[in-house]
Design an enzyme around this catalytic site. Structure first.
Site, PDB file in Angstrom:
ATOM      1  N   THR A   1       0.828  -1.216   0.000  1.00 25.20           N
ATOM      2  CA  THR A   1       0.000   0.000   0.000  1.00 25.20           C
ATOM      3  C   THR A   1       0.861   1.263   0.000  1.00 25.20           C
ATOM      4  OG1 THR A   1      -1.572  -1.247   1.305  1.00 25.20           O
ATOM      5  CG2 THR A   1      -1.895   1.129   1.257  1.00 25.20           C
TER       6      THR A   1
ATOM      7  N   LYS B   1       2.555   3.986  19.091  1.00 21.91           N
ATOM      8  CA  LYS B   1       2.818   5.358  18.622  1.00 21.91           C
ATOM      9  C   LYS B   1       3.150   6.267  19.802  1.00 21.91           C
ATOM     10  CE  LYS B   1      -0.108   4.683  14.607  1.00 21.91           C
ATOM     11  NZ  LYS B   1      -1.508   4.647  14.181  1.00 21.91           N
TER      12      LYS B   1
HETATM   13  N1  NAP Z   1      -1.015   1.539   5.185  1.00 21.08           N
HETATM   14  C1  NAP Z   1      -0.962   2.673   5.895  1.00 21.08           C
HETATM   15  O1  NAP Z   1      -1.828   3.549   5.756  1.00 21.08           O
HETATM   16  C2  NAP Z   1       0.189   2.919   6.838  1.00 21.08           C
HETATM   17  C3  NAP Z   1       0.230   4.126   7.563  1.00 21.08           C
HETATM   18  C4  NAP Z   1       1.313   4.378   8.411  1.00 21.08           C
HETATM   19  C5  NAP Z   1       2.312   3.437   8.536  1.00 21.08           C
HETATM   20  N2  NAP Z   1       2.225   2.264   7.855  1.00 21.08           N
HETATM   21  C6  NAP Z   1       3.316   1.286   8.019  1.00 21.08           C
HETATM   22  O2  NAP Z   1       3.958   1.124   6.763  1.00 21.08           O
HETATM   23  C7  NAP Z   1       4.471  -0.207   6.647  1.00 21.08           C
HETATM   24  C8  NAP Z   1       3.935  -0.832   5.348  1.00 21.08           C
HETATM   25  O3  NAP Z   1       2.524  -0.850   5.404  1.00 21.08           O
HETATM   26  P1  NAP Z   1       1.631  -1.219   4.132  1.00 21.08           P
HETATM   27  O4  NAP Z   1       0.233  -0.872   4.505  1.00 21.08           O
HETATM   28  O5  NAP Z   1       2.220  -0.660   2.889  1.00 21.08           O
HETATM   29  O6  NAP Z   1       1.774  -2.834   4.136  1.00 21.08           O
HETATM   30  P2  NAP Z   1       1.463  -3.836   2.931  1.00 21.08           P
HETATM   31  O7  NAP Z   1       0.426  -3.263   2.026  1.00 21.08           O
HETATM   32  O8  NAP Z   1       1.214  -5.175   3.537  1.00 21.08           O
HETATM   33  O9  NAP Z   1       2.847  -3.876   2.106  1.00 21.08           O
HETATM   34  C9  NAP Z   1       3.962  -4.632   2.487  1.00 21.08           C
HETATM   35  C10 NAP Z   1       4.512  -5.277   1.243  1.00 21.08           C
HETATM   36  O10 NAP Z   1       5.758  -5.891   1.560  1.00 21.08           O
HETATM   37  C11 NAP Z   1       5.727  -7.262   1.160  1.00 21.08           C
HETATM   38  N3  NAP Z   1       6.517  -8.011   2.130  1.00 21.08           N
HETATM   39  C12 NAP Z   1       6.344  -8.044   3.477  1.00 21.08           C
HETATM   40  N4  NAP Z   1       7.294  -8.818   4.050  1.00 21.08           N
HETATM   41  C13 NAP Z   1       8.084  -9.276   3.032  1.00 21.08           C
HETATM   42  C14 NAP Z   1       9.229 -10.085   2.986  1.00 21.08           C
HETATM   43  N5  NAP Z   1       9.758 -10.631   4.071  1.00 21.08           N
HETATM   44  N6  NAP Z   1       9.784 -10.335   1.770  1.00 21.08           N
HETATM   45  C15 NAP Z   1       9.257  -9.833   0.634  1.00 21.08           C
HETATM   46  N7  NAP Z   1       8.156  -9.035   0.613  1.00 21.08           N
HETATM   47  C16 NAP Z   1       7.589  -8.754   1.813  1.00 21.08           C
HETATM   48  C17 NAP Z   1       4.258  -7.638   1.228  1.00 21.08           C
HETATM   49  O11 NAP Z   1       3.997  -8.765   0.423  1.00 21.08           O
HETATM   50  P3  NAP Z   1       2.669  -9.681   0.756  1.00 21.08           P
HETATM   51  O12 NAP Z   1       1.498  -8.796   0.438  1.00 21.08           O
HETATM   52  O13 NAP Z   1       2.822 -10.847  -0.138  1.00 21.08           O
HETATM   53  O14 NAP Z   1       2.732 -10.004   2.226  1.00 21.08           O
HETATM   54  C18 NAP Z   1       3.596  -6.376   0.700  1.00 21.08           C
HETATM   55  O15 NAP Z   1       3.583  -6.329  -0.718  1.00 21.08           O
HETATM   56  C19 NAP Z   1       4.040  -0.929   7.934  1.00 21.08           C
HETATM   57  O16 NAP Z   1       5.087  -0.879   8.873  1.00 21.08           O
HETATM   58  C20 NAP Z   1       2.856  -0.097   8.426  1.00 21.08           C
HETATM   59  O17 NAP Z   1       2.680  -0.173   9.833  1.00 21.08           O
HETATM   60  C21 NAP Z   1       1.199   1.991   7.002  1.00 21.08           C
END
Ligand code: NAP
Length: 437
Positions: A13, A205
């Site tokens: 995301t 947080k």
């Molecule tokens: N989304 C938000 O609005 C938001 C806001 C503030 C902070 N954050 C933080 O930002 C970070 C990312 O969030 P996100 O929402 O972008 O998460 P996400 O959509 O789950 O994206 C993570 C990506 O990394 C891949 N991935 C995870 N572990 C992996 C590994 N060991 N090897 C290879 N690929 C891997 C996942 O693949 P799979 O899908 O196959 O697992 C996915 O494509 C987190 O720490 C979250 O707490 C997010």
């Protein structure tokens, strides 16, 4: 000048939004950072090549291990989430002399001490603006803008899922279970919402906020944490009758030498700014003896707001990498030669809605005469209120218009002011209906 090399771990995301922003705003990012940024490699186990994002097969890797110490990388951006392998990869990147940017509050709340110590040993930096309240720039504000005061209090609405559920319970009178399933349907809550609704995400947080505000490293286990699952719509209604809104607050305060650190549902006076922060929005209220009260408000999550914080961290580190002279802050954010003269919009071309007040003689045909002048100037009326007579025998007519051009409005008011049945010059106030939307 050599571009600053970026490695991205995780293209979900937030990662996709980061790649999009780096590509779409490449020119202003390069100007403001003082260097071009080059995305060298992306690790993601499920990512496919994507021409629109400029991600060819050659930059995509399935695992982060080969990338954390990639020679051409200067900055490693961790957006995998979770503890491992994120922790190990960040430590290897720092060990190899890379700066790190991460949005991972769970990791920093538990292992921040180890990661910040590794960064200090390697003389590298860790940016984590996106880890608290997504698009609200609270980390940099606490670290830099408010650095001169000994802050006393930080209160935050830092979990959008809980705030959305409480807003639904308050507005619709729905019970917790119904509001939670509605939040899931609207993608405001995850399939397993435990971390959010039990207050643990807010506690993570709060650890980062308290460390920055008070210089006191905390771990989530030290934060008293209570979620929102036991609240009923009746609690919320009774609180409102007493003049309060119920919000899940993350609170940290100094009390002499002691520190309070707690997350729980809290009654906030309806007149307080925090009581009016609804839905998925976040807000952090910070107070200090010199500073007084301040509040920071915005979208606490979501791909693009979070990506702006990640990219701002990357830019700051790139600026430092680009050299000492360039690392000094540009007074206006851009190099002076990149500043452009503004092309100001003439006030007459501004379009908004208006409140109008006319003092008129109380006789038939007045409203029609005013409406017809407004109509001739392309101004349509949204609503009209006519009040009783005042002591001088004139009657106030209040109108609200739809959107109109200021030039047309001024001409119409001039013409209306010249009508014999209109007394004092017409008064008007501009309405910003779309503020904040
Ligand atoms: N989304 C938000 O609005 C938001 C806001 C503030 C902070 N954050 C933080 O930002 C970070 C990312 O969030 P996100 O929402 O972008 O998460 P996400 O959509 O789950 O994206 C993570 C990506 O990394 C891949 N991935 C995870 N572990 C992996 C590994 N060991 N090897 C290879 N690929 C891997 C996942 O693949 P799979 O899908 O196959 O697992 C996915 O494509 C987190 O720490 C979250 O707490 C997010």
């Amino acid at each position: 000048m050599k571009p600053v090399g970026i490695v991205l771990l995780g293209c979900g995301t937030v990662g996709r939004a980061v790649v999009g922003l780096l590509r779409r705003n490449a020119d202003i990012i390069a100007q403001k950072a003082g260097a071009r940024l080059k995305l060298c490699a992306v690790a993601d186990r499920s990512l496919k090549p994507d021409a629109a994002l400029g991600l060819g097969r050659e930059v995509i890797f399935r695992s982060g291990e080969p990338l954390a110490a990639l020679p051409e990388a200067d900055i490693v951006v961790e957006l995998f989430g979770g503890i491992e392998p994120a922790r190990t990869l960040i430590l290897s990147a720092l060990g190899a002399g890379k700066d790190v940017v991460t949005a991972n509050k769970a990791l920093l709340a538990e292992h921040g001490g180890e990661i910040f110590a590794a960064a200090a040993a390697a003389q590298c930096a860790v940016g984590f603006e996106a880890a608290v309240a997504g698009g609200v720039p609270i980390i940099r504000t606490l670290r830099e803008a408010l650095a001169a005061d000994r802050l006393s209090t930080v209160y935050g609405i830092v979990n959008g899922t809980c705030n959305s559920i409480l807003t639904m319970m308050s507005r619709q009178g729905s019970d917790f279970a119904r509001a939670l399933s509605e939040a899931k349907r609207l993608k405001l809550a995850e399939a397993d919402p435990t971390l959010d609704i039990e207050g643990h995400d807010a506690a993570q947080k709060l650890c980062l906020l308290a460390a920055l505000a008070f210089g006191t490293p905390l771990t989530p286990a030290q934060v008293y944490t209570e979620g929102i699952t036991r609240l009923t719509p009746a609690d919320i209604a009774y609180a409102r009758e007493l003049g309060y809104a119920i919000k899940l607050l993350a609170i940290s305060k100094r009390d002499g030498a002691a520190l309070e650190a707690r997350v729980h549902p809290t009654m906030v006076p309806l007149g307080h700014l925090l009581a009016n922060v609804d839905g998925a929005f976040n807000a952090i209220y910070v107070e200090g003896p010199a500073l007084g009260p301040t509040m920071y408000f915005g979208q606490g999550a979501g791909a693009l707001p979070t990506a702006t914080a990640v990219v701002a961290d990357i830019m700051e580190l790139a600026r430092q990498r680009a050299g000492a002279a360039r690392s000094r802050p540009q007074p206006l954010g851009l190099p002076l030669e990149a500043l452009r003269r503004p092309r100001l919009k003439a006030m007459g071309d501004v379009v908004c809605e208006y409140y109008l007040r006319f003092m008129v003689q109380d006789r038939p045909g007045v409203l029609g005469a005013i409406a017809s002048v407004l109509g001739r100037h392309r101004i349509s009326i949204a609503s009209v209120i006519q009040q009783g007579r005042d002591r001088e025998g004139s009657v106030p007519v209040i109108m609200r218009t739809h959107e109109a051009r200021e030039r047309d409005l001024k001409q119409a008011l001039g013409a209306i002011g010249r009508l014999r049945m209109v007394g004092a010059p017409p008064a008007f106030v501009r309405i910003e209906e779309k503020l904040g939307s």
